[in-house]
Design an enzyme around this catalytic site. Structure first.
Site, mmCIF file in Angstrom:
data_model
loop_
_atom_site.group_PDB
_atom_site.id
_atom_site.type_symbol
_atom_site.label_atom_id
_atom_site.label_comp_id
_atom_site.label_asym_id
_atom_site.label_seq_id
_atom_site.Cartn_x
_atom_site.Cartn_y
_atom_site.Cartn_z
ATOM 1 N N VAL A 223 1.106 -1.268 -0.035
ATOM 2 C CA VAL A 223 0.049 -0.095 -0.114
ATOM 3 C C VAL A 223 0.647 1.241 -0.045
ATOM 4 O O VAL A 223 0.280 2.392 -0.158
ATOM 5 C CB VAL A 223 -0.822 0.231 1.236
ATOM 6 C CG1 VAL A 223 -2.090 -0.981 1.081
ATOM 7 C CG2 VAL A 223 -0.384 -0.239 2.575
ATOM 8 N N GLY A 226 8.255 3.952 0.423
ATOM 9 C CA GLY A 226 9.025 5.011 0.915
ATOM 10 C C GLY A 226 10.599 4.971 0.437
ATOM 11 O O GLY A 226 10.964 4.065 -0.370
ATOM 12 N N ARG A 227 11.210 5.866 0.875
ATOM 13 C CA ARG A 227 12.687 6.045 0.544
ATOM 14 C C ARG A 227 13.399 4.466 1.169
ATOM 15 O O ARG A 227 14.166 3.957 0.587
ATOM 16 C CB ARG A 227 13.508 6.952 1.218
ATOM 17 C CG ARG A 227 14.162 8.060 0.397
ATOM 18 C CD ARG A 227 14.617 9.245 0.956
ATOM 19 N NE ARG A 227 13.412 9.920 1.664
ATOM 20 C CZ ARG A 227 13.537 11.225 2.251
ATOM 21 N NH1 ARG A 227 14.560 11.933 2.008
ATOM 22 N NH2 ARG A 227 12.253 11.778 2.805
ATOM 23 N N ALA A 229 11.436 1.779 2.958
ATOM 24 C CA ALA A 229 10.669 0.765 3.180
ATOM 25 C C ALA A 229 9.597 0.735 2.400
ATOM 26 O O ALA A 229 9.167 1.462 1.669
ATOM 27 C CB ALA A 229 10.393 0.869 4.746
ATOM 28 N N GLU A 230 8.930 -0.491 2.407
ATOM 29 C CA GLU A 230 7.694 -0.803 1.726
ATOM 30 C C GLU A 230 6.517 -0.988 2.780
ATOM 31 O O GLU A 230 6.804 -1.723 3.857
ATOM 32 C CB GLU A 230 7.743 -2.031 0.817
ATOM 33 C CG GLU A 230 8.483 -1.275 -0.264
ATOM 34 C CD GLU A 230 9.160 -2.542 -1.322
ATOM 35 O OE1 GLU A 230 8.659 -3.800 -0.869
ATOM 36 O OE2 GLU A 230 9.731 -2.451 -2.267
ATOM 37 N N VAL A 231 5.337 -0.434 2.544
ATOM 38 C CA VAL A 231 4.330 -0.946 3.484
ATOM 39 C C VAL A 231 3.146 -1.855 2.672
ATOM 40 O O VAL A 231 2.998 -1.517 1.718
ATOM 41 C CB VAL A 231 3.676 0.647 3.705
ATOM 42 C CG1 VAL A 231 2.535 0.396 4.872
ATOM 43 C CG2 VAL A 231 4.440 1.633 4.398
ATOM 44 N N LYS A 254 5.336 -2.205 7.942
ATOM 45 C CA LYS A 254 6.481 -1.398 7.164
ATOM 46 C C LYS A 254 7.638 -2.207 7.206
ATOM 47 O O LYS A 254 8.171 -2.698 8.044
ATOM 48 C CB LYS A 254 6.767 -0.237 7.787
ATOM 49 C CG LYS A 254 7.594 0.861 7.102
ATOM 50 C CD LYS A 254 7.697 2.280 7.546
ATOM 51 C CE LYS A 254 8.495 3.312 6.851
ATOM 52 N NZ LYS A 254 8.457 4.644 7.472
ATOM 53 N N ASP A 354 10.051 15.651 8.168
ATOM 54 C CA ASP A 354 9.513 15.130 6.862
ATOM 55 C C ASP A 354 7.964 15.240 6.741
ATOM 56 O O ASP A 354 7.351 14.226 6.288
ATOM 57 C CB ASP A 354 10.103 13.806 6.601
ATOM 58 C CG ASP A 354 10.123 13.741 5.180
ATOM 59 O OD1 ASP A 354 9.976 14.667 4.242
ATOM 60 O OD2 ASP A 354 10.390 12.472 4.755
#
Ligand code: ADE
Length: 541
Positions: A223, A226-227, A229-231, A254, A354
């Site tokens: 879903v 990111g820089r 990691a993946e969620v 994550k 961020d």
């Protein structure tokens, strides 16, 4: 002459006085002791506890140094007491007297006297009349010790046993929970999505999973990315075994690769602070190291509406929605920045560093929660300038405050980090307004500084934000709405070039609170204007 005679008189008086004093000292007589003195006589005393000597003769001891002595003897059935005066410098029955300076006569047994033999001596008048046998003294001491220690020991045993039983009970509970897989700590009813389409929730409290056993999790679709990691959406299995269908809760995972350990560790450490818990901060469940897959996991609540950028791209919102999103966003940031909890307890302030619409999730009640704490910084008062400087220029160029873009953040003051967050938050508030029906004509979603390319670099952001002092446009039509007018004024105060001149997130949250009445007034008309959701909703992740 008179003076001479007066002095002579006083000298004579003083000399005579000192002579008298010396004489008196020499005349002090040592008083002789009075002791019971019946020599040997039969007694009923059994040699235990306390006894009274049945001697009706009290004698003045012959010598000044004499002390009173009593001797108890048992030869066959013949039990006797000796009461005498005796000089302790000399032996009595071949024995040296002990403890004769005592005021009481405490018997001590002497072996090798051919019989049961007890002797005591003391130095007070008639002190050898009342006798205490040492076994009695000892037993008295033991009794006192027992009386005072036994309750303490009993209490200690009770406490230790209860503690042990409690530990065993908790361990059994924990292991049975792990076997059955029920919720671990489901205290917050608004975080983890239970798979019934609603957004109910649970939590493992901001804990780390110290269990060696990993949680039973089945990954579903990706879903987010990111820089570092993946969620993924995932199922946290729980409930009964034994053939029945297992229940599950929907969670977000994550996933960091082993190389991204530092990012996982930072986010995990930030999340592990229980004081971070807030309705507008993503609810953290636990962190795990998945050795087999060489991955690190963060397990959090799942929010099916996804992030705010996606949501705004696909929805036009009402003033009421704007109020919910903006007020909850500013409350979340204010909580993060605060150095005390809602109960007034001290907490470490945190800078997110961020803040952007893709790092904010939309909950089912259309309030926001902050996520992605990979770059967050605990603003410990005792952090050195070097430690703060080490973290360098971080964040996403598009949302970077001017002082961050030119790496001129004031490291001496932790407030500077909060001020940079407030600048980014202002851009997000602008994005929210840009999709609100109350501004008039609503354009397609565009990020702030949308005219720039997809991922503008720091240099092009410097040109816009520093050189040209550019900010996203606030058209006049926006401020026709009284609420939006106030929000726009706050936004302009929050993206001020001078960090010190910016509002705090707390102040923005309070301004939203004050506008709650507008929410009620204008919601009705707005909801009619709202474009039906189905048209804009792309398939939910
Ligand atoms: N994207 C990133 N984190 C998410 C979460 N916790 N729930 C839903 N979507 C997400």
């Amino acid at each position: 002459m008179e003076l001479l005679r007066f002095s002579a008189f006083w000298c004579g008086t003083i000399l005579f006085g000192s002579f008298l004093l010396e004489e008196t000292e020499a005349m002090i007589i040592k008083v002789k002791r009075l002791c019971k003195f019946c020599d040997e006589q039969a007694t009923n005393c059994t040699g235990k506890g306390r006894c009274k000597v049945e001697c009706d003769r009290t004698a003045i001891c012959p010598q000044e140094d004499d002390v009173c002595v009593s001797v108890w003897r048992k030869r066959d059935d013949n039990v006797t007491f000796d009461t005498v005066c005796h000089n302790p410098a000399q032996r009595l029955y071949g024995l040296v007297l002990e403890n004769y300076n005592n005021s009481k006569c405490e018997m001590k047994e002497r072996k090798g006297m051919g019989a049961e033999f007890f002797i005591c001596s003391c130095s007070e008048d008639e002190c050898n009349e009342h006798i205490i046998f040492n076994s009695y003294v000892a037993s008295q001491v033991v009794a006192v010790i027992l009386v005072s220690l036994v309750p303490l020991m009993v209490m200690a045993v009770v406490v230790i046993t209860s503690f042990y039983c409690y530990r065993v009970y908790r361990q059994r509970q924990a292991s049975s929970r792990r076997k059955k897989g029920p919720p671990l700590d489901f205290s917050d009813a608004h975080a983890i999505m239970i798979d019934d389409g609603s957004d109910s929730s649970s939590t493992l409290a901001n804990n780390l999973n110290h269990n060696t056993e990993l949680l039973p999790i089945e990954l579903d679709v990706q879903v987010g990315k990111g820089r570092f990691a993946e969620v993924y959406k995932a199922k946290l299995k729980q409930g009964s075994s034994g053939g029945e269908e297992q229940g599950f809760e929907t969670v977000a995972i994550k996933i960091f690769r082993y190389e991204e350990y530092a990012s996982w560790k930072n986010e995990k450490d930030i999340f592990s602070d229980a004081d971070l818990r807030h309705e507008n901060v993503l609810h953290f469940l636990t962190a795990e190291e998945r050795k087999v897959q060489r991955q690190y996991w963060l397990i959090t609540a799942y929010h099916p509406r996804g992030n705010l950028q996606e949501y705004l791209s696909h929805h036009i919102i009402s003033w009421c929605d704007l109020w919910l999103l903006g007020s909850s966003l500013s409350s979340g940031v204010a909580h993060l920045h605060s150095d005390h909890t809602s109960c007034g307890r001290y907490k470490v302030a945190i800078a997110h560093r961020d803040i952007k619409s893709s790092n904010i999730l939309v909950k089912s009640d259309l309030t926001c929660c902050l996520c992605d704490f990979g770059l967050a910084q605990r603003l410990d008062n005792n952090l050195s300038v070097d430690e703060l400087a080490n973290s360098g220029q971080v964040g996403t160029a598009r949302y970077m405050a001017p002082e961050v873009l030119e790496s001129r953040i004031n490291l001496e003051n932790i407030e500077s980090f909060k001020q940079a967050d407030v600048y980014s938050m202002a851009l997000v508030l602008w994005e929210i307004i840009s999709r609100c029906s109350a501004i008039g004509e609503v354009k397609e979603y565009e990020p702030p500084f949308g005219n720039l390319r997809e991922h503008p670099c720091v240099e092009s952001m410097k040109d816009s934000v520093l050189r040209d002092r550019g900010r996203p446009e606030i058209p006049n039509s926006w401020i026709n709405h009284p609420g939006i007018q106030i929000v726009c004024a706050s936004i302009e105060d929050c993206w001020d070039h001078d960090p010190e001149a910016r509002l705090t997130a707390q102040c923005v949250a309070e301004r939203f609170d004050e506008m709650e009445y507008l929410d009620k007034l204008s919601d009705r008309s707005d909801s009619e204007e709202k474009i039906p959701e189905e048209i804009f909703v792309v398939d939910e992740k």
